[in-house]
Design an enzyme around this catalytic site. Structure first.
Site, PDB file in Angstrom:
ATOM      1  N   ASP A  87       0.846   7.375   8.377  1.00  0.00           N
ATOM      2  CA  ASP A  87       1.277   5.979   8.584  1.00  0.00           C
ATOM      3  C   ASP A  87       2.702   5.975   9.108  1.00  0.00           C
ATOM      4  OD1 ASP A  87      -0.839   4.354   7.604  1.00  0.00           O
ATOM      5  OD2 ASP A  87      -0.229   4.694   5.532  1.00  0.00           O
TER       6      ASP A  87
ATOM      7  N   ASP B 145       0.844  -1.197   0.000  1.00  0.00           N
ATOM      8  CA  ASP B 145       0.000   0.000   0.000  1.00  0.00           C
ATOM      9  C   ASP B 145       0.880   1.249   0.000  1.00  0.00           C
ATOM     10  OD1 ASP B 145      -2.203  -1.657   0.320  1.00  0.00           O
ATOM     11  OD2 ASP B 145      -2.053  -1.593   2.514  1.00  0.00           O
TER      12      ASP B 145
ATOM     13  N   GLU C 279      -4.201  -8.081  12.496  1.00  0.00           N
ATOM     14  CA  GLU C 279      -5.623  -7.770  12.254  1.00  0.00           C
ATOM     15  C   GLU C 279      -6.474  -8.968  12.692  1.00  0.00           C
ATOM     16  OE1 GLU C 279      -5.946  -4.478   8.733  1.00  0.00           O
ATOM     17  OE2 GLU C 279      -5.364  -6.451   7.994  1.00  0.00           O
TER      18      GLU C 279
ATOM     19  N   LEU D   8      -1.528   2.363  11.949  1.00  0.00           N
ATOM     20  CA  LEU D   8      -2.674   3.195  11.541  1.00  0.00           C
ATOM     21  C   LEU D   8      -3.486   2.443  10.495  1.00  0.00           C
ATOM     22  CD1 LEU D   8      -3.605   5.931  12.550  1.00  0.00           C
ATOM     23  CD2 LEU D   8      -2.708   6.939  10.458  1.00  0.00           C
ATOM     24  N   ASP D   9      -4.337   1.568  11.016  1.00  0.00           N
ATOM     25  CA  ASP D   9      -5.140   0.738  10.124  1.00  0.00           C
ATOM     26  C   ASP D   9      -6.295   1.561   9.558  1.00  0.00           C
ATOM     27  OD1 ASP D   9      -5.561  -1.986   9.108  1.00  0.00           O
ATOM     28  OD2 ASP D   9      -7.447  -1.832  10.183  1.00  0.00           O
TER      29      ASP D   9
ATOM     30  N   GLU E 228       3.085  -3.483  10.352  1.00  0.00           N
ATOM     31  CA  GLU E 228       2.564  -3.538   8.987  1.00  0.00           C
ATOM     32  C   GLU E 228       3.419  -2.681   8.056  1.00  0.00           C
ATOM     33  OE1 GLU E 228      -0.140  -1.207   7.235  1.00  0.00           O
ATOM     34  OE2 GLU E 228      -0.842  -2.726   5.839  1.00  0.00           O
ATOM     35  N   GLU E 229       4.004  -1.635   8.615  1.00  0.00           N
ATOM     36  CA  GLU E 229       4.745  -0.689   7.775  1.00  0.00           C
ATOM     37  C   GLU E 229       6.173  -1.121   7.473  1.00  0.00           C
ATOM     38  OE1 GLU E 229       3.209   1.653   6.307  1.00  0.00           O
ATOM     39  OE2 GLU E 229       1.351   1.401   7.422  1.00  0.00           O
TER      40      GLU E 229
ATOM     41  N   ASP F 154      -0.431  -2.923  13.637  1.00  0.00           N
ATOM     42  CA  ASP F 154      -0.691  -2.077  12.476  1.00  0.00           C
ATOM     43  C   ASP F 154      -0.895  -0.687  13.062  1.00  0.00           C
ATOM     44  OD1 ASP F 154      -1.546  -0.689  10.313  1.00  0.00           O
ATOM     45  OD2 ASP F 154      -2.956  -2.199   9.604  1.00  0.00           O
TER      46      ASP F 154
HETATM   47  P1  AFP Z   1      -5.861   0.577   4.616  1.00  0.00           P
HETATM   48  O1  AFP Z   1      -5.048   0.708   5.890  1.00  0.00           O
HETATM   49  O2  AFP Z   1      -5.025   0.470   3.377  1.00  0.00           O
HETATM   50  O3  AFP Z   1      -6.927   1.628   4.502  1.00  0.00           O
HETATM   51  O4  AFP Z   1      -6.594  -0.855   4.704  1.00  0.00           O
HETATM   52  C1  AFP Z   1      -7.534  -1.046   5.689  1.00  0.00           C
HETATM   53  C2  AFP Z   1      -7.839  -2.494   5.862  1.00  0.00           C
HETATM   54  O5  AFP Z   1      -6.674  -3.251   6.108  1.00  0.00           O
HETATM   55  C3  AFP Z   1      -8.854  -2.704   6.991  1.00  0.00           C
HETATM   56  O6  AFP Z   1      -8.757  -1.786   8.018  1.00  0.00           O
HETATM   57  C4  AFP Z   1     -10.159  -2.603   6.275  1.00  0.00           C
HETATM   58  O7  AFP Z   1     -11.202  -3.271   6.931  1.00  0.00           O
HETATM   59  C5  AFP Z   1      -9.859  -3.218   4.930  1.00  0.00           C
HETATM   60  O8  AFP Z   1      -8.464  -3.017   4.710  1.00  0.00           O
HETATM   61  C6  AFP Z   1     -10.636  -2.581   3.854  1.00  0.00           C
HETATM   62  O9  AFP Z   1     -10.369  -3.251   2.663  1.00  0.00           O
HETATM   63  P2  AFP Z   1     -11.179  -2.885   1.329  1.00  0.00           P
HETATM   64  O10 AFP Z   1     -10.758  -1.501   0.924  1.00  0.00           O
HETATM   65  O11 AFP Z   1     -10.731  -3.932   0.361  1.00  0.00           O
HETATM   66  O12 AFP Z   1     -12.634  -2.965   1.630  1.00  0.00           O
END
Ligand code: AFP
Length: 338
Positions: A69, A63, A272, A115-116, A92-93, A113
């Site tokens: 992040d 990502d 996660e 900043l999820d 994660e980073e 993670d």
């Molecule tokens: P980001 O950190 O890239 O925004 O991803 C968030 C994540 O890991 C989790 O927090 C969400 O539930 C999921 O991905 C969302 O995934 P989609 O965008 O595929 O729905």
């Protein structure tokens, strides 16, 4: 005066000191709490401090890294490395694990993670931190590549209208703490959190844009949620912390299943899947993998084969996970007892 000022604040430190005789664990949770305060402050000031946008790098999971992040990651790593109670860190980073210098090492291995949901950050949608803690055995990354059953503490912090930390010790209750900005402390606000025993609100939560990739039983179950006599509401933030926090408090079901596009699902097992599974299960809910590598199992029993590996997730109460299991049964898949 005592109505406005708490003269006996039930703080996080007090809770942890009373509920574990382990001083190093108390230091670890205080360290994590400090990083969450730092992250909350950065998230809250992101607009004025011009912290929106990309940092120009790509992280371990491919990502784009946001400035926040990177900052959140640095805040957590610096705090944990200097805490004196950590040994191996997985973020994660960072593609590779981080080994704490020997003179600062302690007995915990932490995966997180920082900043999820950070793809939501630039439009002010909730984000969060997720973490899992394991005890040091050999001081290598293998200490984290263990069954979720060995996880001794798991939690998340949500940065939203309030900053709220939810965590559990292995085999313990799930407890919630809100950051009181007037005193800069996390205060115990939710005691013994329980998943609604009747399944709670009729909500299904998933990225339905993946519908075409799903297996037939998942498609059938989601159709059933929508077409039942009392149709379910759809709610999906796309920040796991926000979606799981809502599911824990209101009920319903959250799914990110394995599918044709992502045979292992999307979410990361160590920081996660496993921590959220521990919280959901210890609050009385179900955290299933759905059909994954030929069978349906518990997320909390998975053993990651690499630090950034993925796992599918189906989390909710028996009412709603049961609907998914019935759809699997119709396709001849053996399902666990609920
Ligand atoms: P980001 O950190 O890239 O925004 O991803 C968030 C994540 O890991 C989790 O927090 C969400 O539930 C999921 O991905 C969302 O995934 P989609 O965008 O595929 O729905």
């Amino acid at each position: 005066m005592s109505e406005k000022f708490d003269v006996d604040a039930p703080t996080l430190s007090r809770y942890v000191m009373q509920n574990t005789k382990d001083h190093e664990l108390t230091i670890l949770l205080n360290t994590l709490a400090t990083s969450f305060k730092l992250i909350a402050s950065a998230v809250g000031r992101a607009g004025v401090a011009q912290l929106y946008g990309l940092a120009g790098e790509v992280n371990s999971t491919g990502d784009d890294q946001k400035k926040l992040d990177v900052m959140s990651n640095d805040m957590m790593i610096n705090a944990l490395v200097h805490s004196g109670v950590c040994c191996v860190l997985v973020s994660e980073e960072n593609e590779e694990p981080i080994f704490v210098p020997p003179e600062k090492q302690g007995k915990f291995c932490v995966a997180f993670d920082p900043l999820d949901g950070s793809s939501n950050i630039d439009c002010n949608v909730s984000v969060g931190t997720i973490f899992s803690v394991f005890e040091k055995k050999e001081g290598t990354v293998n200490d984290l590549l263990r069954s979720g059953a060995d996880c001794i503490c798991a939690g998340y912090c949500t940065y939203s209208s309030a900053t709220e930390l939810v965590f559990t010790f292995k085999g313990g209750t799930v407890e919630g703490f809100c950051l009181d900005p007037t005193i800069g402390e996390f205060v115990h606000t939710r005691v013994d959190m329980k998943f609604p025993s009747d399944g709670g609100k009729r909500i299904y939560s998933c990225n339905e844009g993946n519908f075409v990739h799903w297996d037939q039983p998942i498609k059938d179950a989601v159709e059933e949620f929508k077409n039942s006599a009392k149709p379910y509401s759809a709610r999906y933030v796309g920040s796991m912390v926000a979606d799981i926090h809502r599911t824990l408090l209101y009920g319903g079901i959250y799914i990110y299943p394995a599918d044709k596009k992502s045979p292992k699902g999307k979410l990361r097992c160590l920081y996660e899947g496993i921590p959220m599974a521990l919280i959901i299960e210890q609050a009385g809910g179900i955290a299933s993998t759905g059909l994954f590598e030929g069978k349906i199992g518990r997320v909390a029993e998975l053993t990651p084969d690499s630090i950034h590996c993925k796992c599918p997730i189906i989390m909710g109460g028996p009412r709603d996970v049961g609907i998914i299991y019935n759809c699997y049964k119709k396709h001849g898949v053996e399902t666990p007892e609920l």
